[in-house]
Design a protein around this motif. Structure first.
Motif, PDB file in Angstrom:
ATOM      1  N   VAL A  17     -14.311 -21.268  72.224  1.00  0.00           N
ATOM      2  CA  VAL A  17     -13.048 -22.006  72.177  1.00  0.00           C
ATOM      3  C   VAL A  17     -11.881 -21.024  72.113  1.00  0.00           C
ATOM      4  CG1 VAL A  17     -11.648 -23.589  70.785  1.00  0.00           C
ATOM      5  CG2 VAL A  17     -14.056 -24.104  71.207  1.00  0.00           C
ATOM      6  N   ALA A  19     -11.740 -17.865  73.170  1.00  0.00           N
ATOM      7  CA  ALA A  19     -11.568 -17.110  74.421  1.00  0.00           C
ATOM      8  C   ALA A  19     -10.885 -17.968  75.485  1.00  0.00           C
ATOM      9  CB  ALA A  19     -12.928 -16.634  74.930  1.00  0.00           C
ATOM     10  N   ILE A  20     -11.274 -19.226  75.554  1.00  0.00           N
ATOM     11  CA  ILE A  20     -10.705 -20.106  76.574  1.00  0.00           C
ATOM     12  C   ILE A  20      -9.246 -20.407  76.259  1.00  0.00           C
ATOM     13  CG2 ILE A  20     -10.843 -22.410  77.582  1.00  0.00           C
ATOM     14  CD1 ILE A  20     -13.943 -22.183  76.954  1.00  0.00           C
ATOM     15  N   TYR A  21      -8.991 -20.694  74.992  1.00  0.00           N
ATOM     16  CA  TYR A  21      -7.631 -21.012  74.550  1.00  0.00           C
ATOM     17  C   TYR A  21      -6.687 -19.846  74.835  1.00  0.00           C
ATOM     18  CZ  TYR A  21      -4.138 -22.939  71.272  1.00  0.00           C
ATOM     19  OH  TYR A  21      -3.016 -23.460  70.695  1.00  0.00           O
ATOM     20  N   THR A  23      -6.796 -17.660  77.105  1.00  0.00           N
ATOM     21  CA  THR A  23      -6.496 -17.420  78.517  1.00  0.00           C
ATOM     22  C   THR A  23      -5.851 -18.633  79.177  1.00  0.00           C
ATOM     23  OG1 THR A  23      -8.766 -18.033  79.007  1.00  0.00           O
ATOM     24  CG2 THR A  23      -8.269 -15.701  78.909  1.00  0.00           C
ATOM     25  N   TYR A  25      -6.736 -21.725  79.808  1.00  0.00           N
ATOM     26  CA  TYR A  25      -7.499 -22.640  80.664  1.00  0.00           C
ATOM     27  C   TYR A  25      -7.423 -22.310  82.147  1.00  0.00           C
ATOM     28  CZ  TYR A  25      -6.947 -25.215  76.368  1.00  0.00           C
ATOM     29  OH  TYR A  25      -6.914 -25.571  75.054  1.00  0.00           O
TER      30      TYR A  25
ATOM     31  N   PRO B  79     -13.175 -18.308  82.051  1.00  0.00           N
ATOM     32  CA  PRO B  79     -13.736 -18.368  80.697  1.00  0.00           C
ATOM     33  C   PRO B  79     -14.407 -19.714  80.412  1.00  0.00           C
ATOM     34  CG  PRO B  79     -11.517 -17.449  80.634  1.00  0.00           C
ATOM     35  CD  PRO B  79     -11.757 -17.905  82.039  1.00  0.00           C
ATOM     36  N   LEU B 167     -11.678 -28.292  72.843  1.00  0.00           N
ATOM     37  CA  LEU B 167     -10.413 -27.713  73.312  1.00  0.00           C
ATOM     38  C   LEU B 167      -9.256 -28.697  73.103  1.00  0.00           C
ATOM     39  CD1 LEU B 167     -11.648 -25.998  76.589  1.00  0.00           C
ATOM     40  CD2 LEU B 167     -10.955 -24.854  74.491  1.00  0.00           C
TER      41      LEU B 167
END
Lengths: 215, 317
Positions: A17, A19-21, A23, A25, B79, B167
């Motif tokens: 979560v 890492a994605i946040y 960058t 999305y 990612p 998310l």
């Protein structure tokens, strides 16, 4: 043992979560990086997505919040051929003043302006289209937002079910209205199906069809 | 903006179709509608990003484009796709392949092939190799690349939906609301307090009757996911549903299985994975993983992991 394994998967989730946040999305796309809608909370997002010029904003069309979006009982299936976003959600009475759909906050100037390019040959014409249908759960309405010639979002704007009050799986937003904003049940284990909305979506998409689309 | 004292808390709710299911958001707050709208936009955008990365029904999704690359090639991915695959592979290793993201071809054979909005199906140039499994996926964390060692079809449904909820929850959490719920087709994350300033009540649907609740949990800052045999029956064979044990083809003897976890991705993947085991082993798997949950058997007996009592709002009859 159990503790260790739990810790391992919790750590994996935390890292994923995070890492994605961080960058914003970003989705890797062919040719150009197609930035997906990003949030202002994530500062690096602006960097990664904005540069591409392909900032697909889900912003303008999608949010149509519902607690004040009343729909009458016997809604007509014909309805408005091309309602703007603000058309469907006129607030009735209480409290909330209706707000403009465009994001008025900081971040990118891209959000809010709709047409990034002309879509003369795209399958659908940009805009927000409504559709309604009766099905096994009652009468449902959707608002389909087309952005860049593609389906940007599908919002359920109304759903009058013929189930009794005890029905555990309310379809928003009507539950809020009919129950005067008491707590809305939350149910684990799906009971609604996207198939329940298929005809309403089909109707909306028919209105969105681009007559000059070939293919 | 009005002072906090003058504004009572309200519940705001909205619903969309995304990720092949119904997405429902609830927010409890004193904030204005405008703030709530903005927060919900952020949450929906996060969910749509996961769909753009992980859908196996959309020809433009990153996952489909990855599967169309020639086998044996390292492909850089986002990612979202990388993390989804990595998590799915960890659960596949733990369950020795009973849970396997490489079930796409099996799902297609059962008829789960249509996009939930357009009803379009995807055409594949290349058949998936019948022996393909999660062992044919190679991840390179340093380069963020994926290498599929043979032609295979991936389904990240059991991971991506949970990740999307996590998310979206992170987006909503940034607004500091008193409480919120993110619900993707019954995969639920609850945070803070409900309108009555109590922990959220989460019903578990009854496997026999979609109008009924089997049990009610009192829970907050946690995910609750339930896998059931009632969900999405195969259009070809009513005996077969959409949760596939990658190593056999018969129906399972669990009716429904609920997992409570700190992350939705974890609750989603483990409720799907444990569903492929016999009931007692499913309970053991959850306990080994340090998770709480309950299993409903074919005879409608309810088996619980240790610690489940703490979450029951009222005793199960």
């Amino acid at each position: 043992m159990a503790g260790q394994m739990n810790a391992k998967f919790v750590t994996l989730c935390t890292l994923a979560v995070g890492a994605i946040y961080a960058t914003g999305y970003a989705i890797t796309a062919e040719g150009h990086a197609q930035g997906s809608p990003f949030s202002q909370q994530s500062p690096s997002a602006a960097g990664s997505a904005a540069g591409t010029g392909a900032v697909a904003t889900a912003s303008s069309g999608t949010s149509k919040v519902a607690s004040s979006a009343t729909k009458k009982g016997g809604e007509s299936t014909q309805g408005n051929s091309k309602t703007s976003q603000s058309g469907t959600g006129s607030s009735s009475g209480s409290g909330s003043s209706s707000t403009s759909p465009s994001k008025s906050s900081t971040s990118s100037s891209a959000s809010g302006n709709k047409s990034s390019s002309s879509q003369s040959t795209a399958k659908y014409i940009d805009g927000t289209y409504t559709g309604s249908a009766a099905n096994r759960i009652g009468a449902v309405s959707v608002a389909v937002a087309i952005k860049g010639g593609k389906i940007g979002s599908v919002q359920i704007t109304s759903c009058n079910t013929h189930y009794p009050q005890s029905y555990i799986d309310p379809v928003l937003p009507d539950y809020v209205i009919s129950h005067q904003s008491t707590s809305i049940p939350v149910v684990s284990g799906a009971t609604l199906s996207t198939a329940d909305f298929y005809y309403a979506v089909t109707q909306a998409l028919a209105k969105a069809q681009n007559p000059s689309y070939k293919g | 903006m009005a002072g906090a004292d003058e504004n009572p808390q309200q519940v705001h709710a909205a619903a969309w179709l995304a990720l092949g299911t119904v997405i429902r958001l609830q927010v409890v707050t004193q904030e204005t509608q405008r703030v709530v709208d903005e927060a919900m936009e952020d949450a929906l955008a996060a969910i749509q990003s996961v769909e753009a990365a992980c859908s196996r029904f959309d020809a433009d999704s990153e996952l489909v484009r990855l599967m169309k690359q020639p086998a044996g090639q390292a492909v850089p991915v986002s990612p979202i796709l990388f993390q989804s695959l990595q998590f799915a592979l960890e659960v596949a290793k733990l369950t020795e392949g009973r849970f396997d993201p490489v079930v796409g071809a099996r799902m297609e054979a059962l008829g789960f092939t249509r996009h939930y909005v357009t009803q379009e199906t995807l055409a594949w140039d290349e058949e998936a190799s019948p022996e393909s499994s999660y062992r044919d996926i190679e991840l390179n964390a340093h380069n963020q690349t994926v290498c599929l060692k043979r032609a295979l079809h991936l389904d990240l449904g059991a991971v991506a939906k949970g990740l999307a909820v996590d998310l979206a929850s992170k987006q909503l959490a940034a607004y500091g609301f008193a409480g919120f719920v993110v619900d993707a087709g019954g995969d639920v994350y609850v945070s803070g307090r409900d309108l009555g300033e109590a922990p959220w009540k989460v019903h578990i649907r009854h496997p026999d009757n979609r109008l009924d609740s089997l049990a009610t949990l009192s829970v907050t800052d946690a995910a609750v996911c339930t896998s059931g045999d009632y969900e999405r029956r195969s259009p070809f064979n009513g005996e077969l549903h959409h949760i596939v044990n990658a190593q056999s083809s018969g129906p399972t003897s669990i009716r429904s299985l609920t997992v409570i976890a700190p992350f939705t991705m974890m609750a989603d993947a483990f409720s799907t994975a444990a569903f492929t085991y016999p009931p007692m082993e499913a309970v053991q798997l959850l306990e080994q993983a340090g998770l709480t949950g309950l299993v409903v058997t074919e005879g409608l007996d309810i088996l619980r992991t240790a610690g489940m009592e703490d979450y029951l709002h009222e005793p199960i009859q």
